[in-house]
Design an enzyme around this catalytic site. Sequence first.
Site, PDB file in Angstrom:
ATOM      1  CD  GLN A   1      -2.465   1.238   2.812  1.00 13.92           C
ATOM      2  OE1 GLN A   1      -1.860   1.716   3.693  1.00 13.92           O
ATOM      3  NE2 GLN A   1      -3.514   0.578   2.977  1.00 13.92           N
TER       4      GLN A   1
ATOM      5  CB  SER B   1       1.342   7.259   4.681  1.00 11.71           C
ATOM      6  OG  SER B   1       0.482   6.496   5.345  1.00 11.71           O
TER       7      SER B   1
ATOM      8  CB  SER C   1       3.528  -2.632   5.741  1.00 11.65           C
ATOM      9  OG  SER C   1       3.180  -1.733   6.662  1.00 11.65           O
TER      10      SER C   1
ATOM     11  CD  GLU D   1      -4.785  -0.360   6.269  1.00  9.63           C
ATOM     12  OE1 GLU D   1      -5.026   0.693   5.810  1.00  9.63           O
ATOM     13  OE2 GLU D   1      -3.485  -0.557   6.700  1.00  9.63           O
TER      14      GLU D   1
ATOM     15  CD  GLU E   1      -5.216  10.254  18.718  1.00  6.05           C
ATOM     16  OE1 GLU E   1      -4.787   9.300  17.746  1.00  6.05           O
ATOM     17  OE2 GLU E   1      -4.909   9.774  20.051  1.00  6.05           O
TER      18      GLU E   1
HETATM   19  C1  LIG Z   1       2.592  -0.610  11.711  1.00  9.04           C
HETATM   20  C2  LIG Z   1       2.381   0.375  10.727  1.00  9.04           C
HETATM   21  C3  LIG Z   1       2.156   0.075   9.121  1.00  9.04           C
HETATM   22  C4  LIG Z   1       1.801   0.846   8.139  1.00  9.04           C
HETATM   23  N1  LIG Z   1       1.857   0.409   7.025  1.00  9.04           N
HETATM   24  C5  LIG Z   1       1.321   1.385   6.054  1.00  9.04           C
HETATM   25  C6  LIG Z   1       1.445   1.037   4.706  1.00  9.04           C
HETATM   26  O1  LIG Z   1       1.525  -0.204   4.202  1.00  9.04           O
HETATM   27  N2  LIG Z   1       1.231   2.060   3.531  1.00  9.04           N
HETATM   28  C7  LIG Z   1       0.985   3.480   3.879  1.00  9.04           C
HETATM   29  O2  LIG Z   1       0.721   4.160   2.949  1.00  9.04           O
HETATM   30  N3  LIG Z   1       1.172   3.754   5.151  1.00  9.04           N
HETATM   31  C8  LIG Z   1       1.238   2.815   6.460  1.00  9.04           C
HETATM   32  N4  LIG Z   1       1.152   3.309   7.608  1.00  9.04           N
HETATM   33  C9  LIG Z   1       1.046   4.790   8.039  1.00  9.04           C
HETATM   34  C10 LIG Z   1      -0.162   4.973   8.722  1.00  9.04           C
HETATM   35  O3  LIG Z   1      -1.094   4.970   7.774  1.00  9.04           O
HETATM   36  C11 LIG Z   1       0.144   6.412   9.290  1.00  9.04           C
HETATM   37  O4  LIG Z   1       1.253   6.370  10.097  1.00  9.04           O
HETATM   38  C12 LIG Z   1      -1.022   6.968   9.857  1.00  9.04           C
HETATM   39  O5  LIG Z   1      -2.335   7.246   8.947  1.00  9.04           O
HETATM   40  C13 LIG Z   1      -0.767   8.161  10.788  1.00  9.04           C
HETATM   41  O6  LIG Z   1      -0.110   9.186   9.963  1.00  9.04           O
HETATM   42  P1  LIG Z   1       0.830   9.960  10.381  1.00  9.04           P
HETATM   43  O7  LIG Z   1       2.206   8.952  10.790  1.00  9.04           O
HETATM   44  O8  LIG Z   1       1.393  11.057   9.209  1.00  9.04           O
HETATM   45  O9  LIG Z   1       0.753  10.833  11.634  1.00  9.04           O
HETATM   46  P2  LIG Z   1       0.120  12.165  11.965  1.00  9.04           P
HETATM   47  O10 LIG Z   1      -1.247  12.100  10.794  1.00  9.04           O
HETATM   48  O11 LIG Z   1       0.902  13.247  11.817  1.00  9.04           O
HETATM   49  O12 LIG Z   1      -0.760  11.831  13.261  1.00  9.04           O
HETATM   50  C14 LIG Z   1       0.157  12.548  14.291  1.00  9.04           C
HETATM   51  C15 LIG Z   1      -0.782  12.628  15.454  1.00  9.04           C
HETATM   52  O13 LIG Z   1      -2.135  13.588  15.530  1.00  9.04           O
HETATM   53  C16 LIG Z   1      -3.094  13.119  15.626  1.00  9.04           C
HETATM   54  N5  LIG Z   1      -4.170  13.619  14.777  1.00  9.04           N
HETATM   55  C17 LIG Z   1      -3.935  13.878  13.380  1.00  9.04           C
HETATM   56  N6  LIG Z   1      -5.148  14.347  12.831  1.00  9.04           N
HETATM   57  C18 LIG Z   1      -6.087  14.369  13.905  1.00  9.04           C
HETATM   58  C19 LIG Z   1      -7.385  14.798  14.116  1.00  9.04           C
HETATM   59  N7  LIG Z   1      -7.986  15.554  12.793  1.00  9.04           N
HETATM   60  N8  LIG Z   1      -7.892  14.750  14.912  1.00  9.04           N
HETATM   61  C20 LIG Z   1      -7.211  14.100  16.262  1.00  9.04           C
HETATM   62  N9  LIG Z   1      -5.973  13.803  16.263  1.00  9.04           N
HETATM   63  C21 LIG Z   1      -5.444  14.013  14.840  1.00  9.04           C
HETATM   64  C22 LIG Z   1      -2.974  11.559  15.152  1.00  9.04           C
HETATM   65  O14 LIG Z   1      -4.154  10.474  15.950  1.00  9.04           O
HETATM   66  C23 LIG Z   1      -1.547  11.269  15.706  1.00  9.04           C
HETATM   67  O15 LIG Z   1      -1.503  10.770  17.212  1.00  9.04           O
HETATM   68  C24 LIG Z   1       1.731   2.294   8.631  1.00  9.04           C
HETATM   69  C25 LIG Z   1       1.955   2.620  10.226  1.00  9.04           C
HETATM   70  C26 LIG Z   1       2.070   1.888  10.908  1.00  9.04           C
HETATM   71  C27 LIG Z   1       2.142   2.231  12.326  1.00  9.04           C
END
Ligand SMILES: Cc1cc2nc3c(=O)[nH]c(=O)nc-3n(C[C@H](O)[C@H](O)[C@H](O)COP(=O)(O)OP(=O)(O)OC[C@H]3O[C@@H](n4cnc5c(N)ncnc54)[C@H](O)[C@@H]3O)c2cc1C
Length: 411
Positions: free
Chosen positions: A142, A145, A177, A260, A380
Site C-alpha cells: 500500500q 501515506s 509495509s 483495512e 483519533e
Molecule cells: C505498523 C504500521 C504500518 C503501516 N503501513 C502502512 C502502509 O503499508 N502504507 C501506508 O501508506 N502507510 C502505512 N502506515 C502509515 C499510517 O497509515 C500512518 O502512520 C497513519 O495514517 C498516521 O499518519 P502519520 O504517521 O502521518 O501521523 P499524523 O497524521 O501526523 O498524526 C500525528 C498525531 O496527530 C493525531 N491527529 C492527526 N489528525 C488528527 C485529527 N484530525 N484529530 C485528532 N487527532 C489527530 C494522530 O492521531 C496522531 O496521534 C503504517 C503505519 C504503521 C504504524
Amino acid sequence: MTTPTDTQQASDTPQQASFRAAVRRFLAANSELKGATSPWRLTFHASADDARRDFERGCAWQKKRYDAGMTAFTYPKEYGGQDGEAWQERIYNEEARDYAGSSGFIGSSIQMLGPTLMAYGTEEQKRELLPRLHSGQDRWCQLFSEPGSGSDLASLGCRAVRDGDEFVVTGQKVWNSAAQWCDHGFLLVRTSPDKPKHQGITFLLIDMHAPGVEVRPLVQATGAAHFNEVFLEEVRVPVANVLGQIDGGWAVARTVLANEAAMIGGSGNKTFPVLRLLAERYGRTDDALIRQRLAEYFTREKVIDLMAERILTAVRRREKPPIDPSILKLYMTASRARSGELATAIAGADGVLMDDEVQRWVGAELVGRYSVSIGGGTTEVQKNNLAERALGLPREPGYDRDLPWSRIPRS
Ligand SMILES: Cc1cc2nc3c(=O)[nH]c(=O)nc-3n(C[C@H](O)[C@H](O)[C@H](O)COP(=O)(O)OP(=O)(O)OC[C@H]3O[C@@H](n4cnc5c(N)ncnc54)[C@H](O)[C@@H]3O)c2cc1C
C-alpha cells in the site's frame, strides 16, 4: 474436554460439517500445529533475512491454499474464487487458528485489495489481477501515506501528470509495509491540483520494479525493518492501470481503508493463552489483580471475535457492514495496549531484560503495543470516523475542504 471448535462444529449444517472436515484434512496434511512451535514466537523479526523468509513462507502458504481451493471462497470462479459462501471463510479461520500455516503480510493485502478490485475493477482488471492476487503470485503493498499526509491523507501531494496513454509520477511515500519485497503497489496520486483535495486524487496500480521507483527500508525501535520510504521519480504508469475513475481515487481509497480497519480489528490473533502461560510461569495465577486483568482480557478477545464475525461476514459478501469497522479497530487497538501492560505487570522488571525468549516476548509486547493504534488510521482518526459516520455528529471544523488543493498552505 470440549474445545471452542467442537462447540462451533456442533451447530454446523451437514454441508458445513463436510466443508469443515475438508479444511481439517487440508490443514493436517500441509501445516504443523501451533503447539509444535514456541508460544513465545515474536510477530516481528529483528533480522532482515528472517523477515524476508517469513514473507516468502506466507506467499508459499497462500499458493498452497489457492491450489487446494482453500481461499477466495466468496469470489466468482472466473476471478480465481470458489463461488462459495461467507461461512466457509469463517470455518476455515476457526480451524486454521490452531495451525502455524499463515499467509502473513500478503493475507492482509488480499483483504484490502480483493474487495476493492471487485468494487472498482474493470472486467479485464478483475479477470487478470484477482487470480494472481489470491494465488500469492502478485504481492501488493500500500502506497498511501506521505511525510506530510498521514491522518489527513487527502492532502497528499505525489504528483501524476498525464502524457498520452501514461501518467508520469513523481513524489514520496512513507511507512509502506513490506514494499521492499512486493512487486506491485496500489498508489494514491494527485492528478488535478486545482480541484478540492478529495476530488483530484487517482488510484493507480504500479509495478514496483518500474524505472524510477526506489524503496528504502526504515529501521524501527524493535530492530525490525517492517516498513519503507518509497521514492518515485518520473515513473511512467499506463492510464489503463487506473482503478476506478481518474480524479475519483478517494472513494477507492476509502474502500481500502474500511477493509483495512476491519482486517486489522478482526485479525484473530489470540494473546490470552500466552498471557495465561506467562502468569503460570511467574506464579501469578493466584494474584487477584492479575486474575481480574486476565479475565478482562479474555472477555475483550471474545467480544472482538463476535464483532469481527459480523463485520467480516458482510465484507466477504461485499455488503455494507452492520457496524462501522472503526469500532472494531478501536476496541482491538485498546486491547493490544492492555496486553503489553499486563505482560509487564506479570513479568515485572524481567520484561525489560530481553535475555531469553519469554523476556523478549514481554519486551516486544510492551514496545510494540501502540503500533497497531497508528497503522491503518490512528485511534483519533477512527474516533472521528465513528463520530461522523456512525453517530451523525457534525464534521470536524476545517478550512481547506472546498479550497483547490494547490491553494492550501503547506510547509
Ligand atoms: C505498523 C504500521 C504500518 C503501516 N503501513 C502502512 C502502509 O503499508 N502504507 C501506508 O501508506 N502507510 C502505512 N502506515 C502509515 C499510517 O497509515 C500512518 O502512520 C497513519 O495514517 C498516521 O499518519 P502519520 O504517521 O502521518 O501521523 P499524523 O497524521 O501526523 O498524526 C500525528 C498525531 O496527530 C493525531 N491527529 C492527526 N489528525 C488528527 C485529527 N484530525 N484529530 C485528532 N487527532 C489527530 C494522530 O492521531 C496522531 O496521534 C503504517 C503505519 C504503521 C504504524
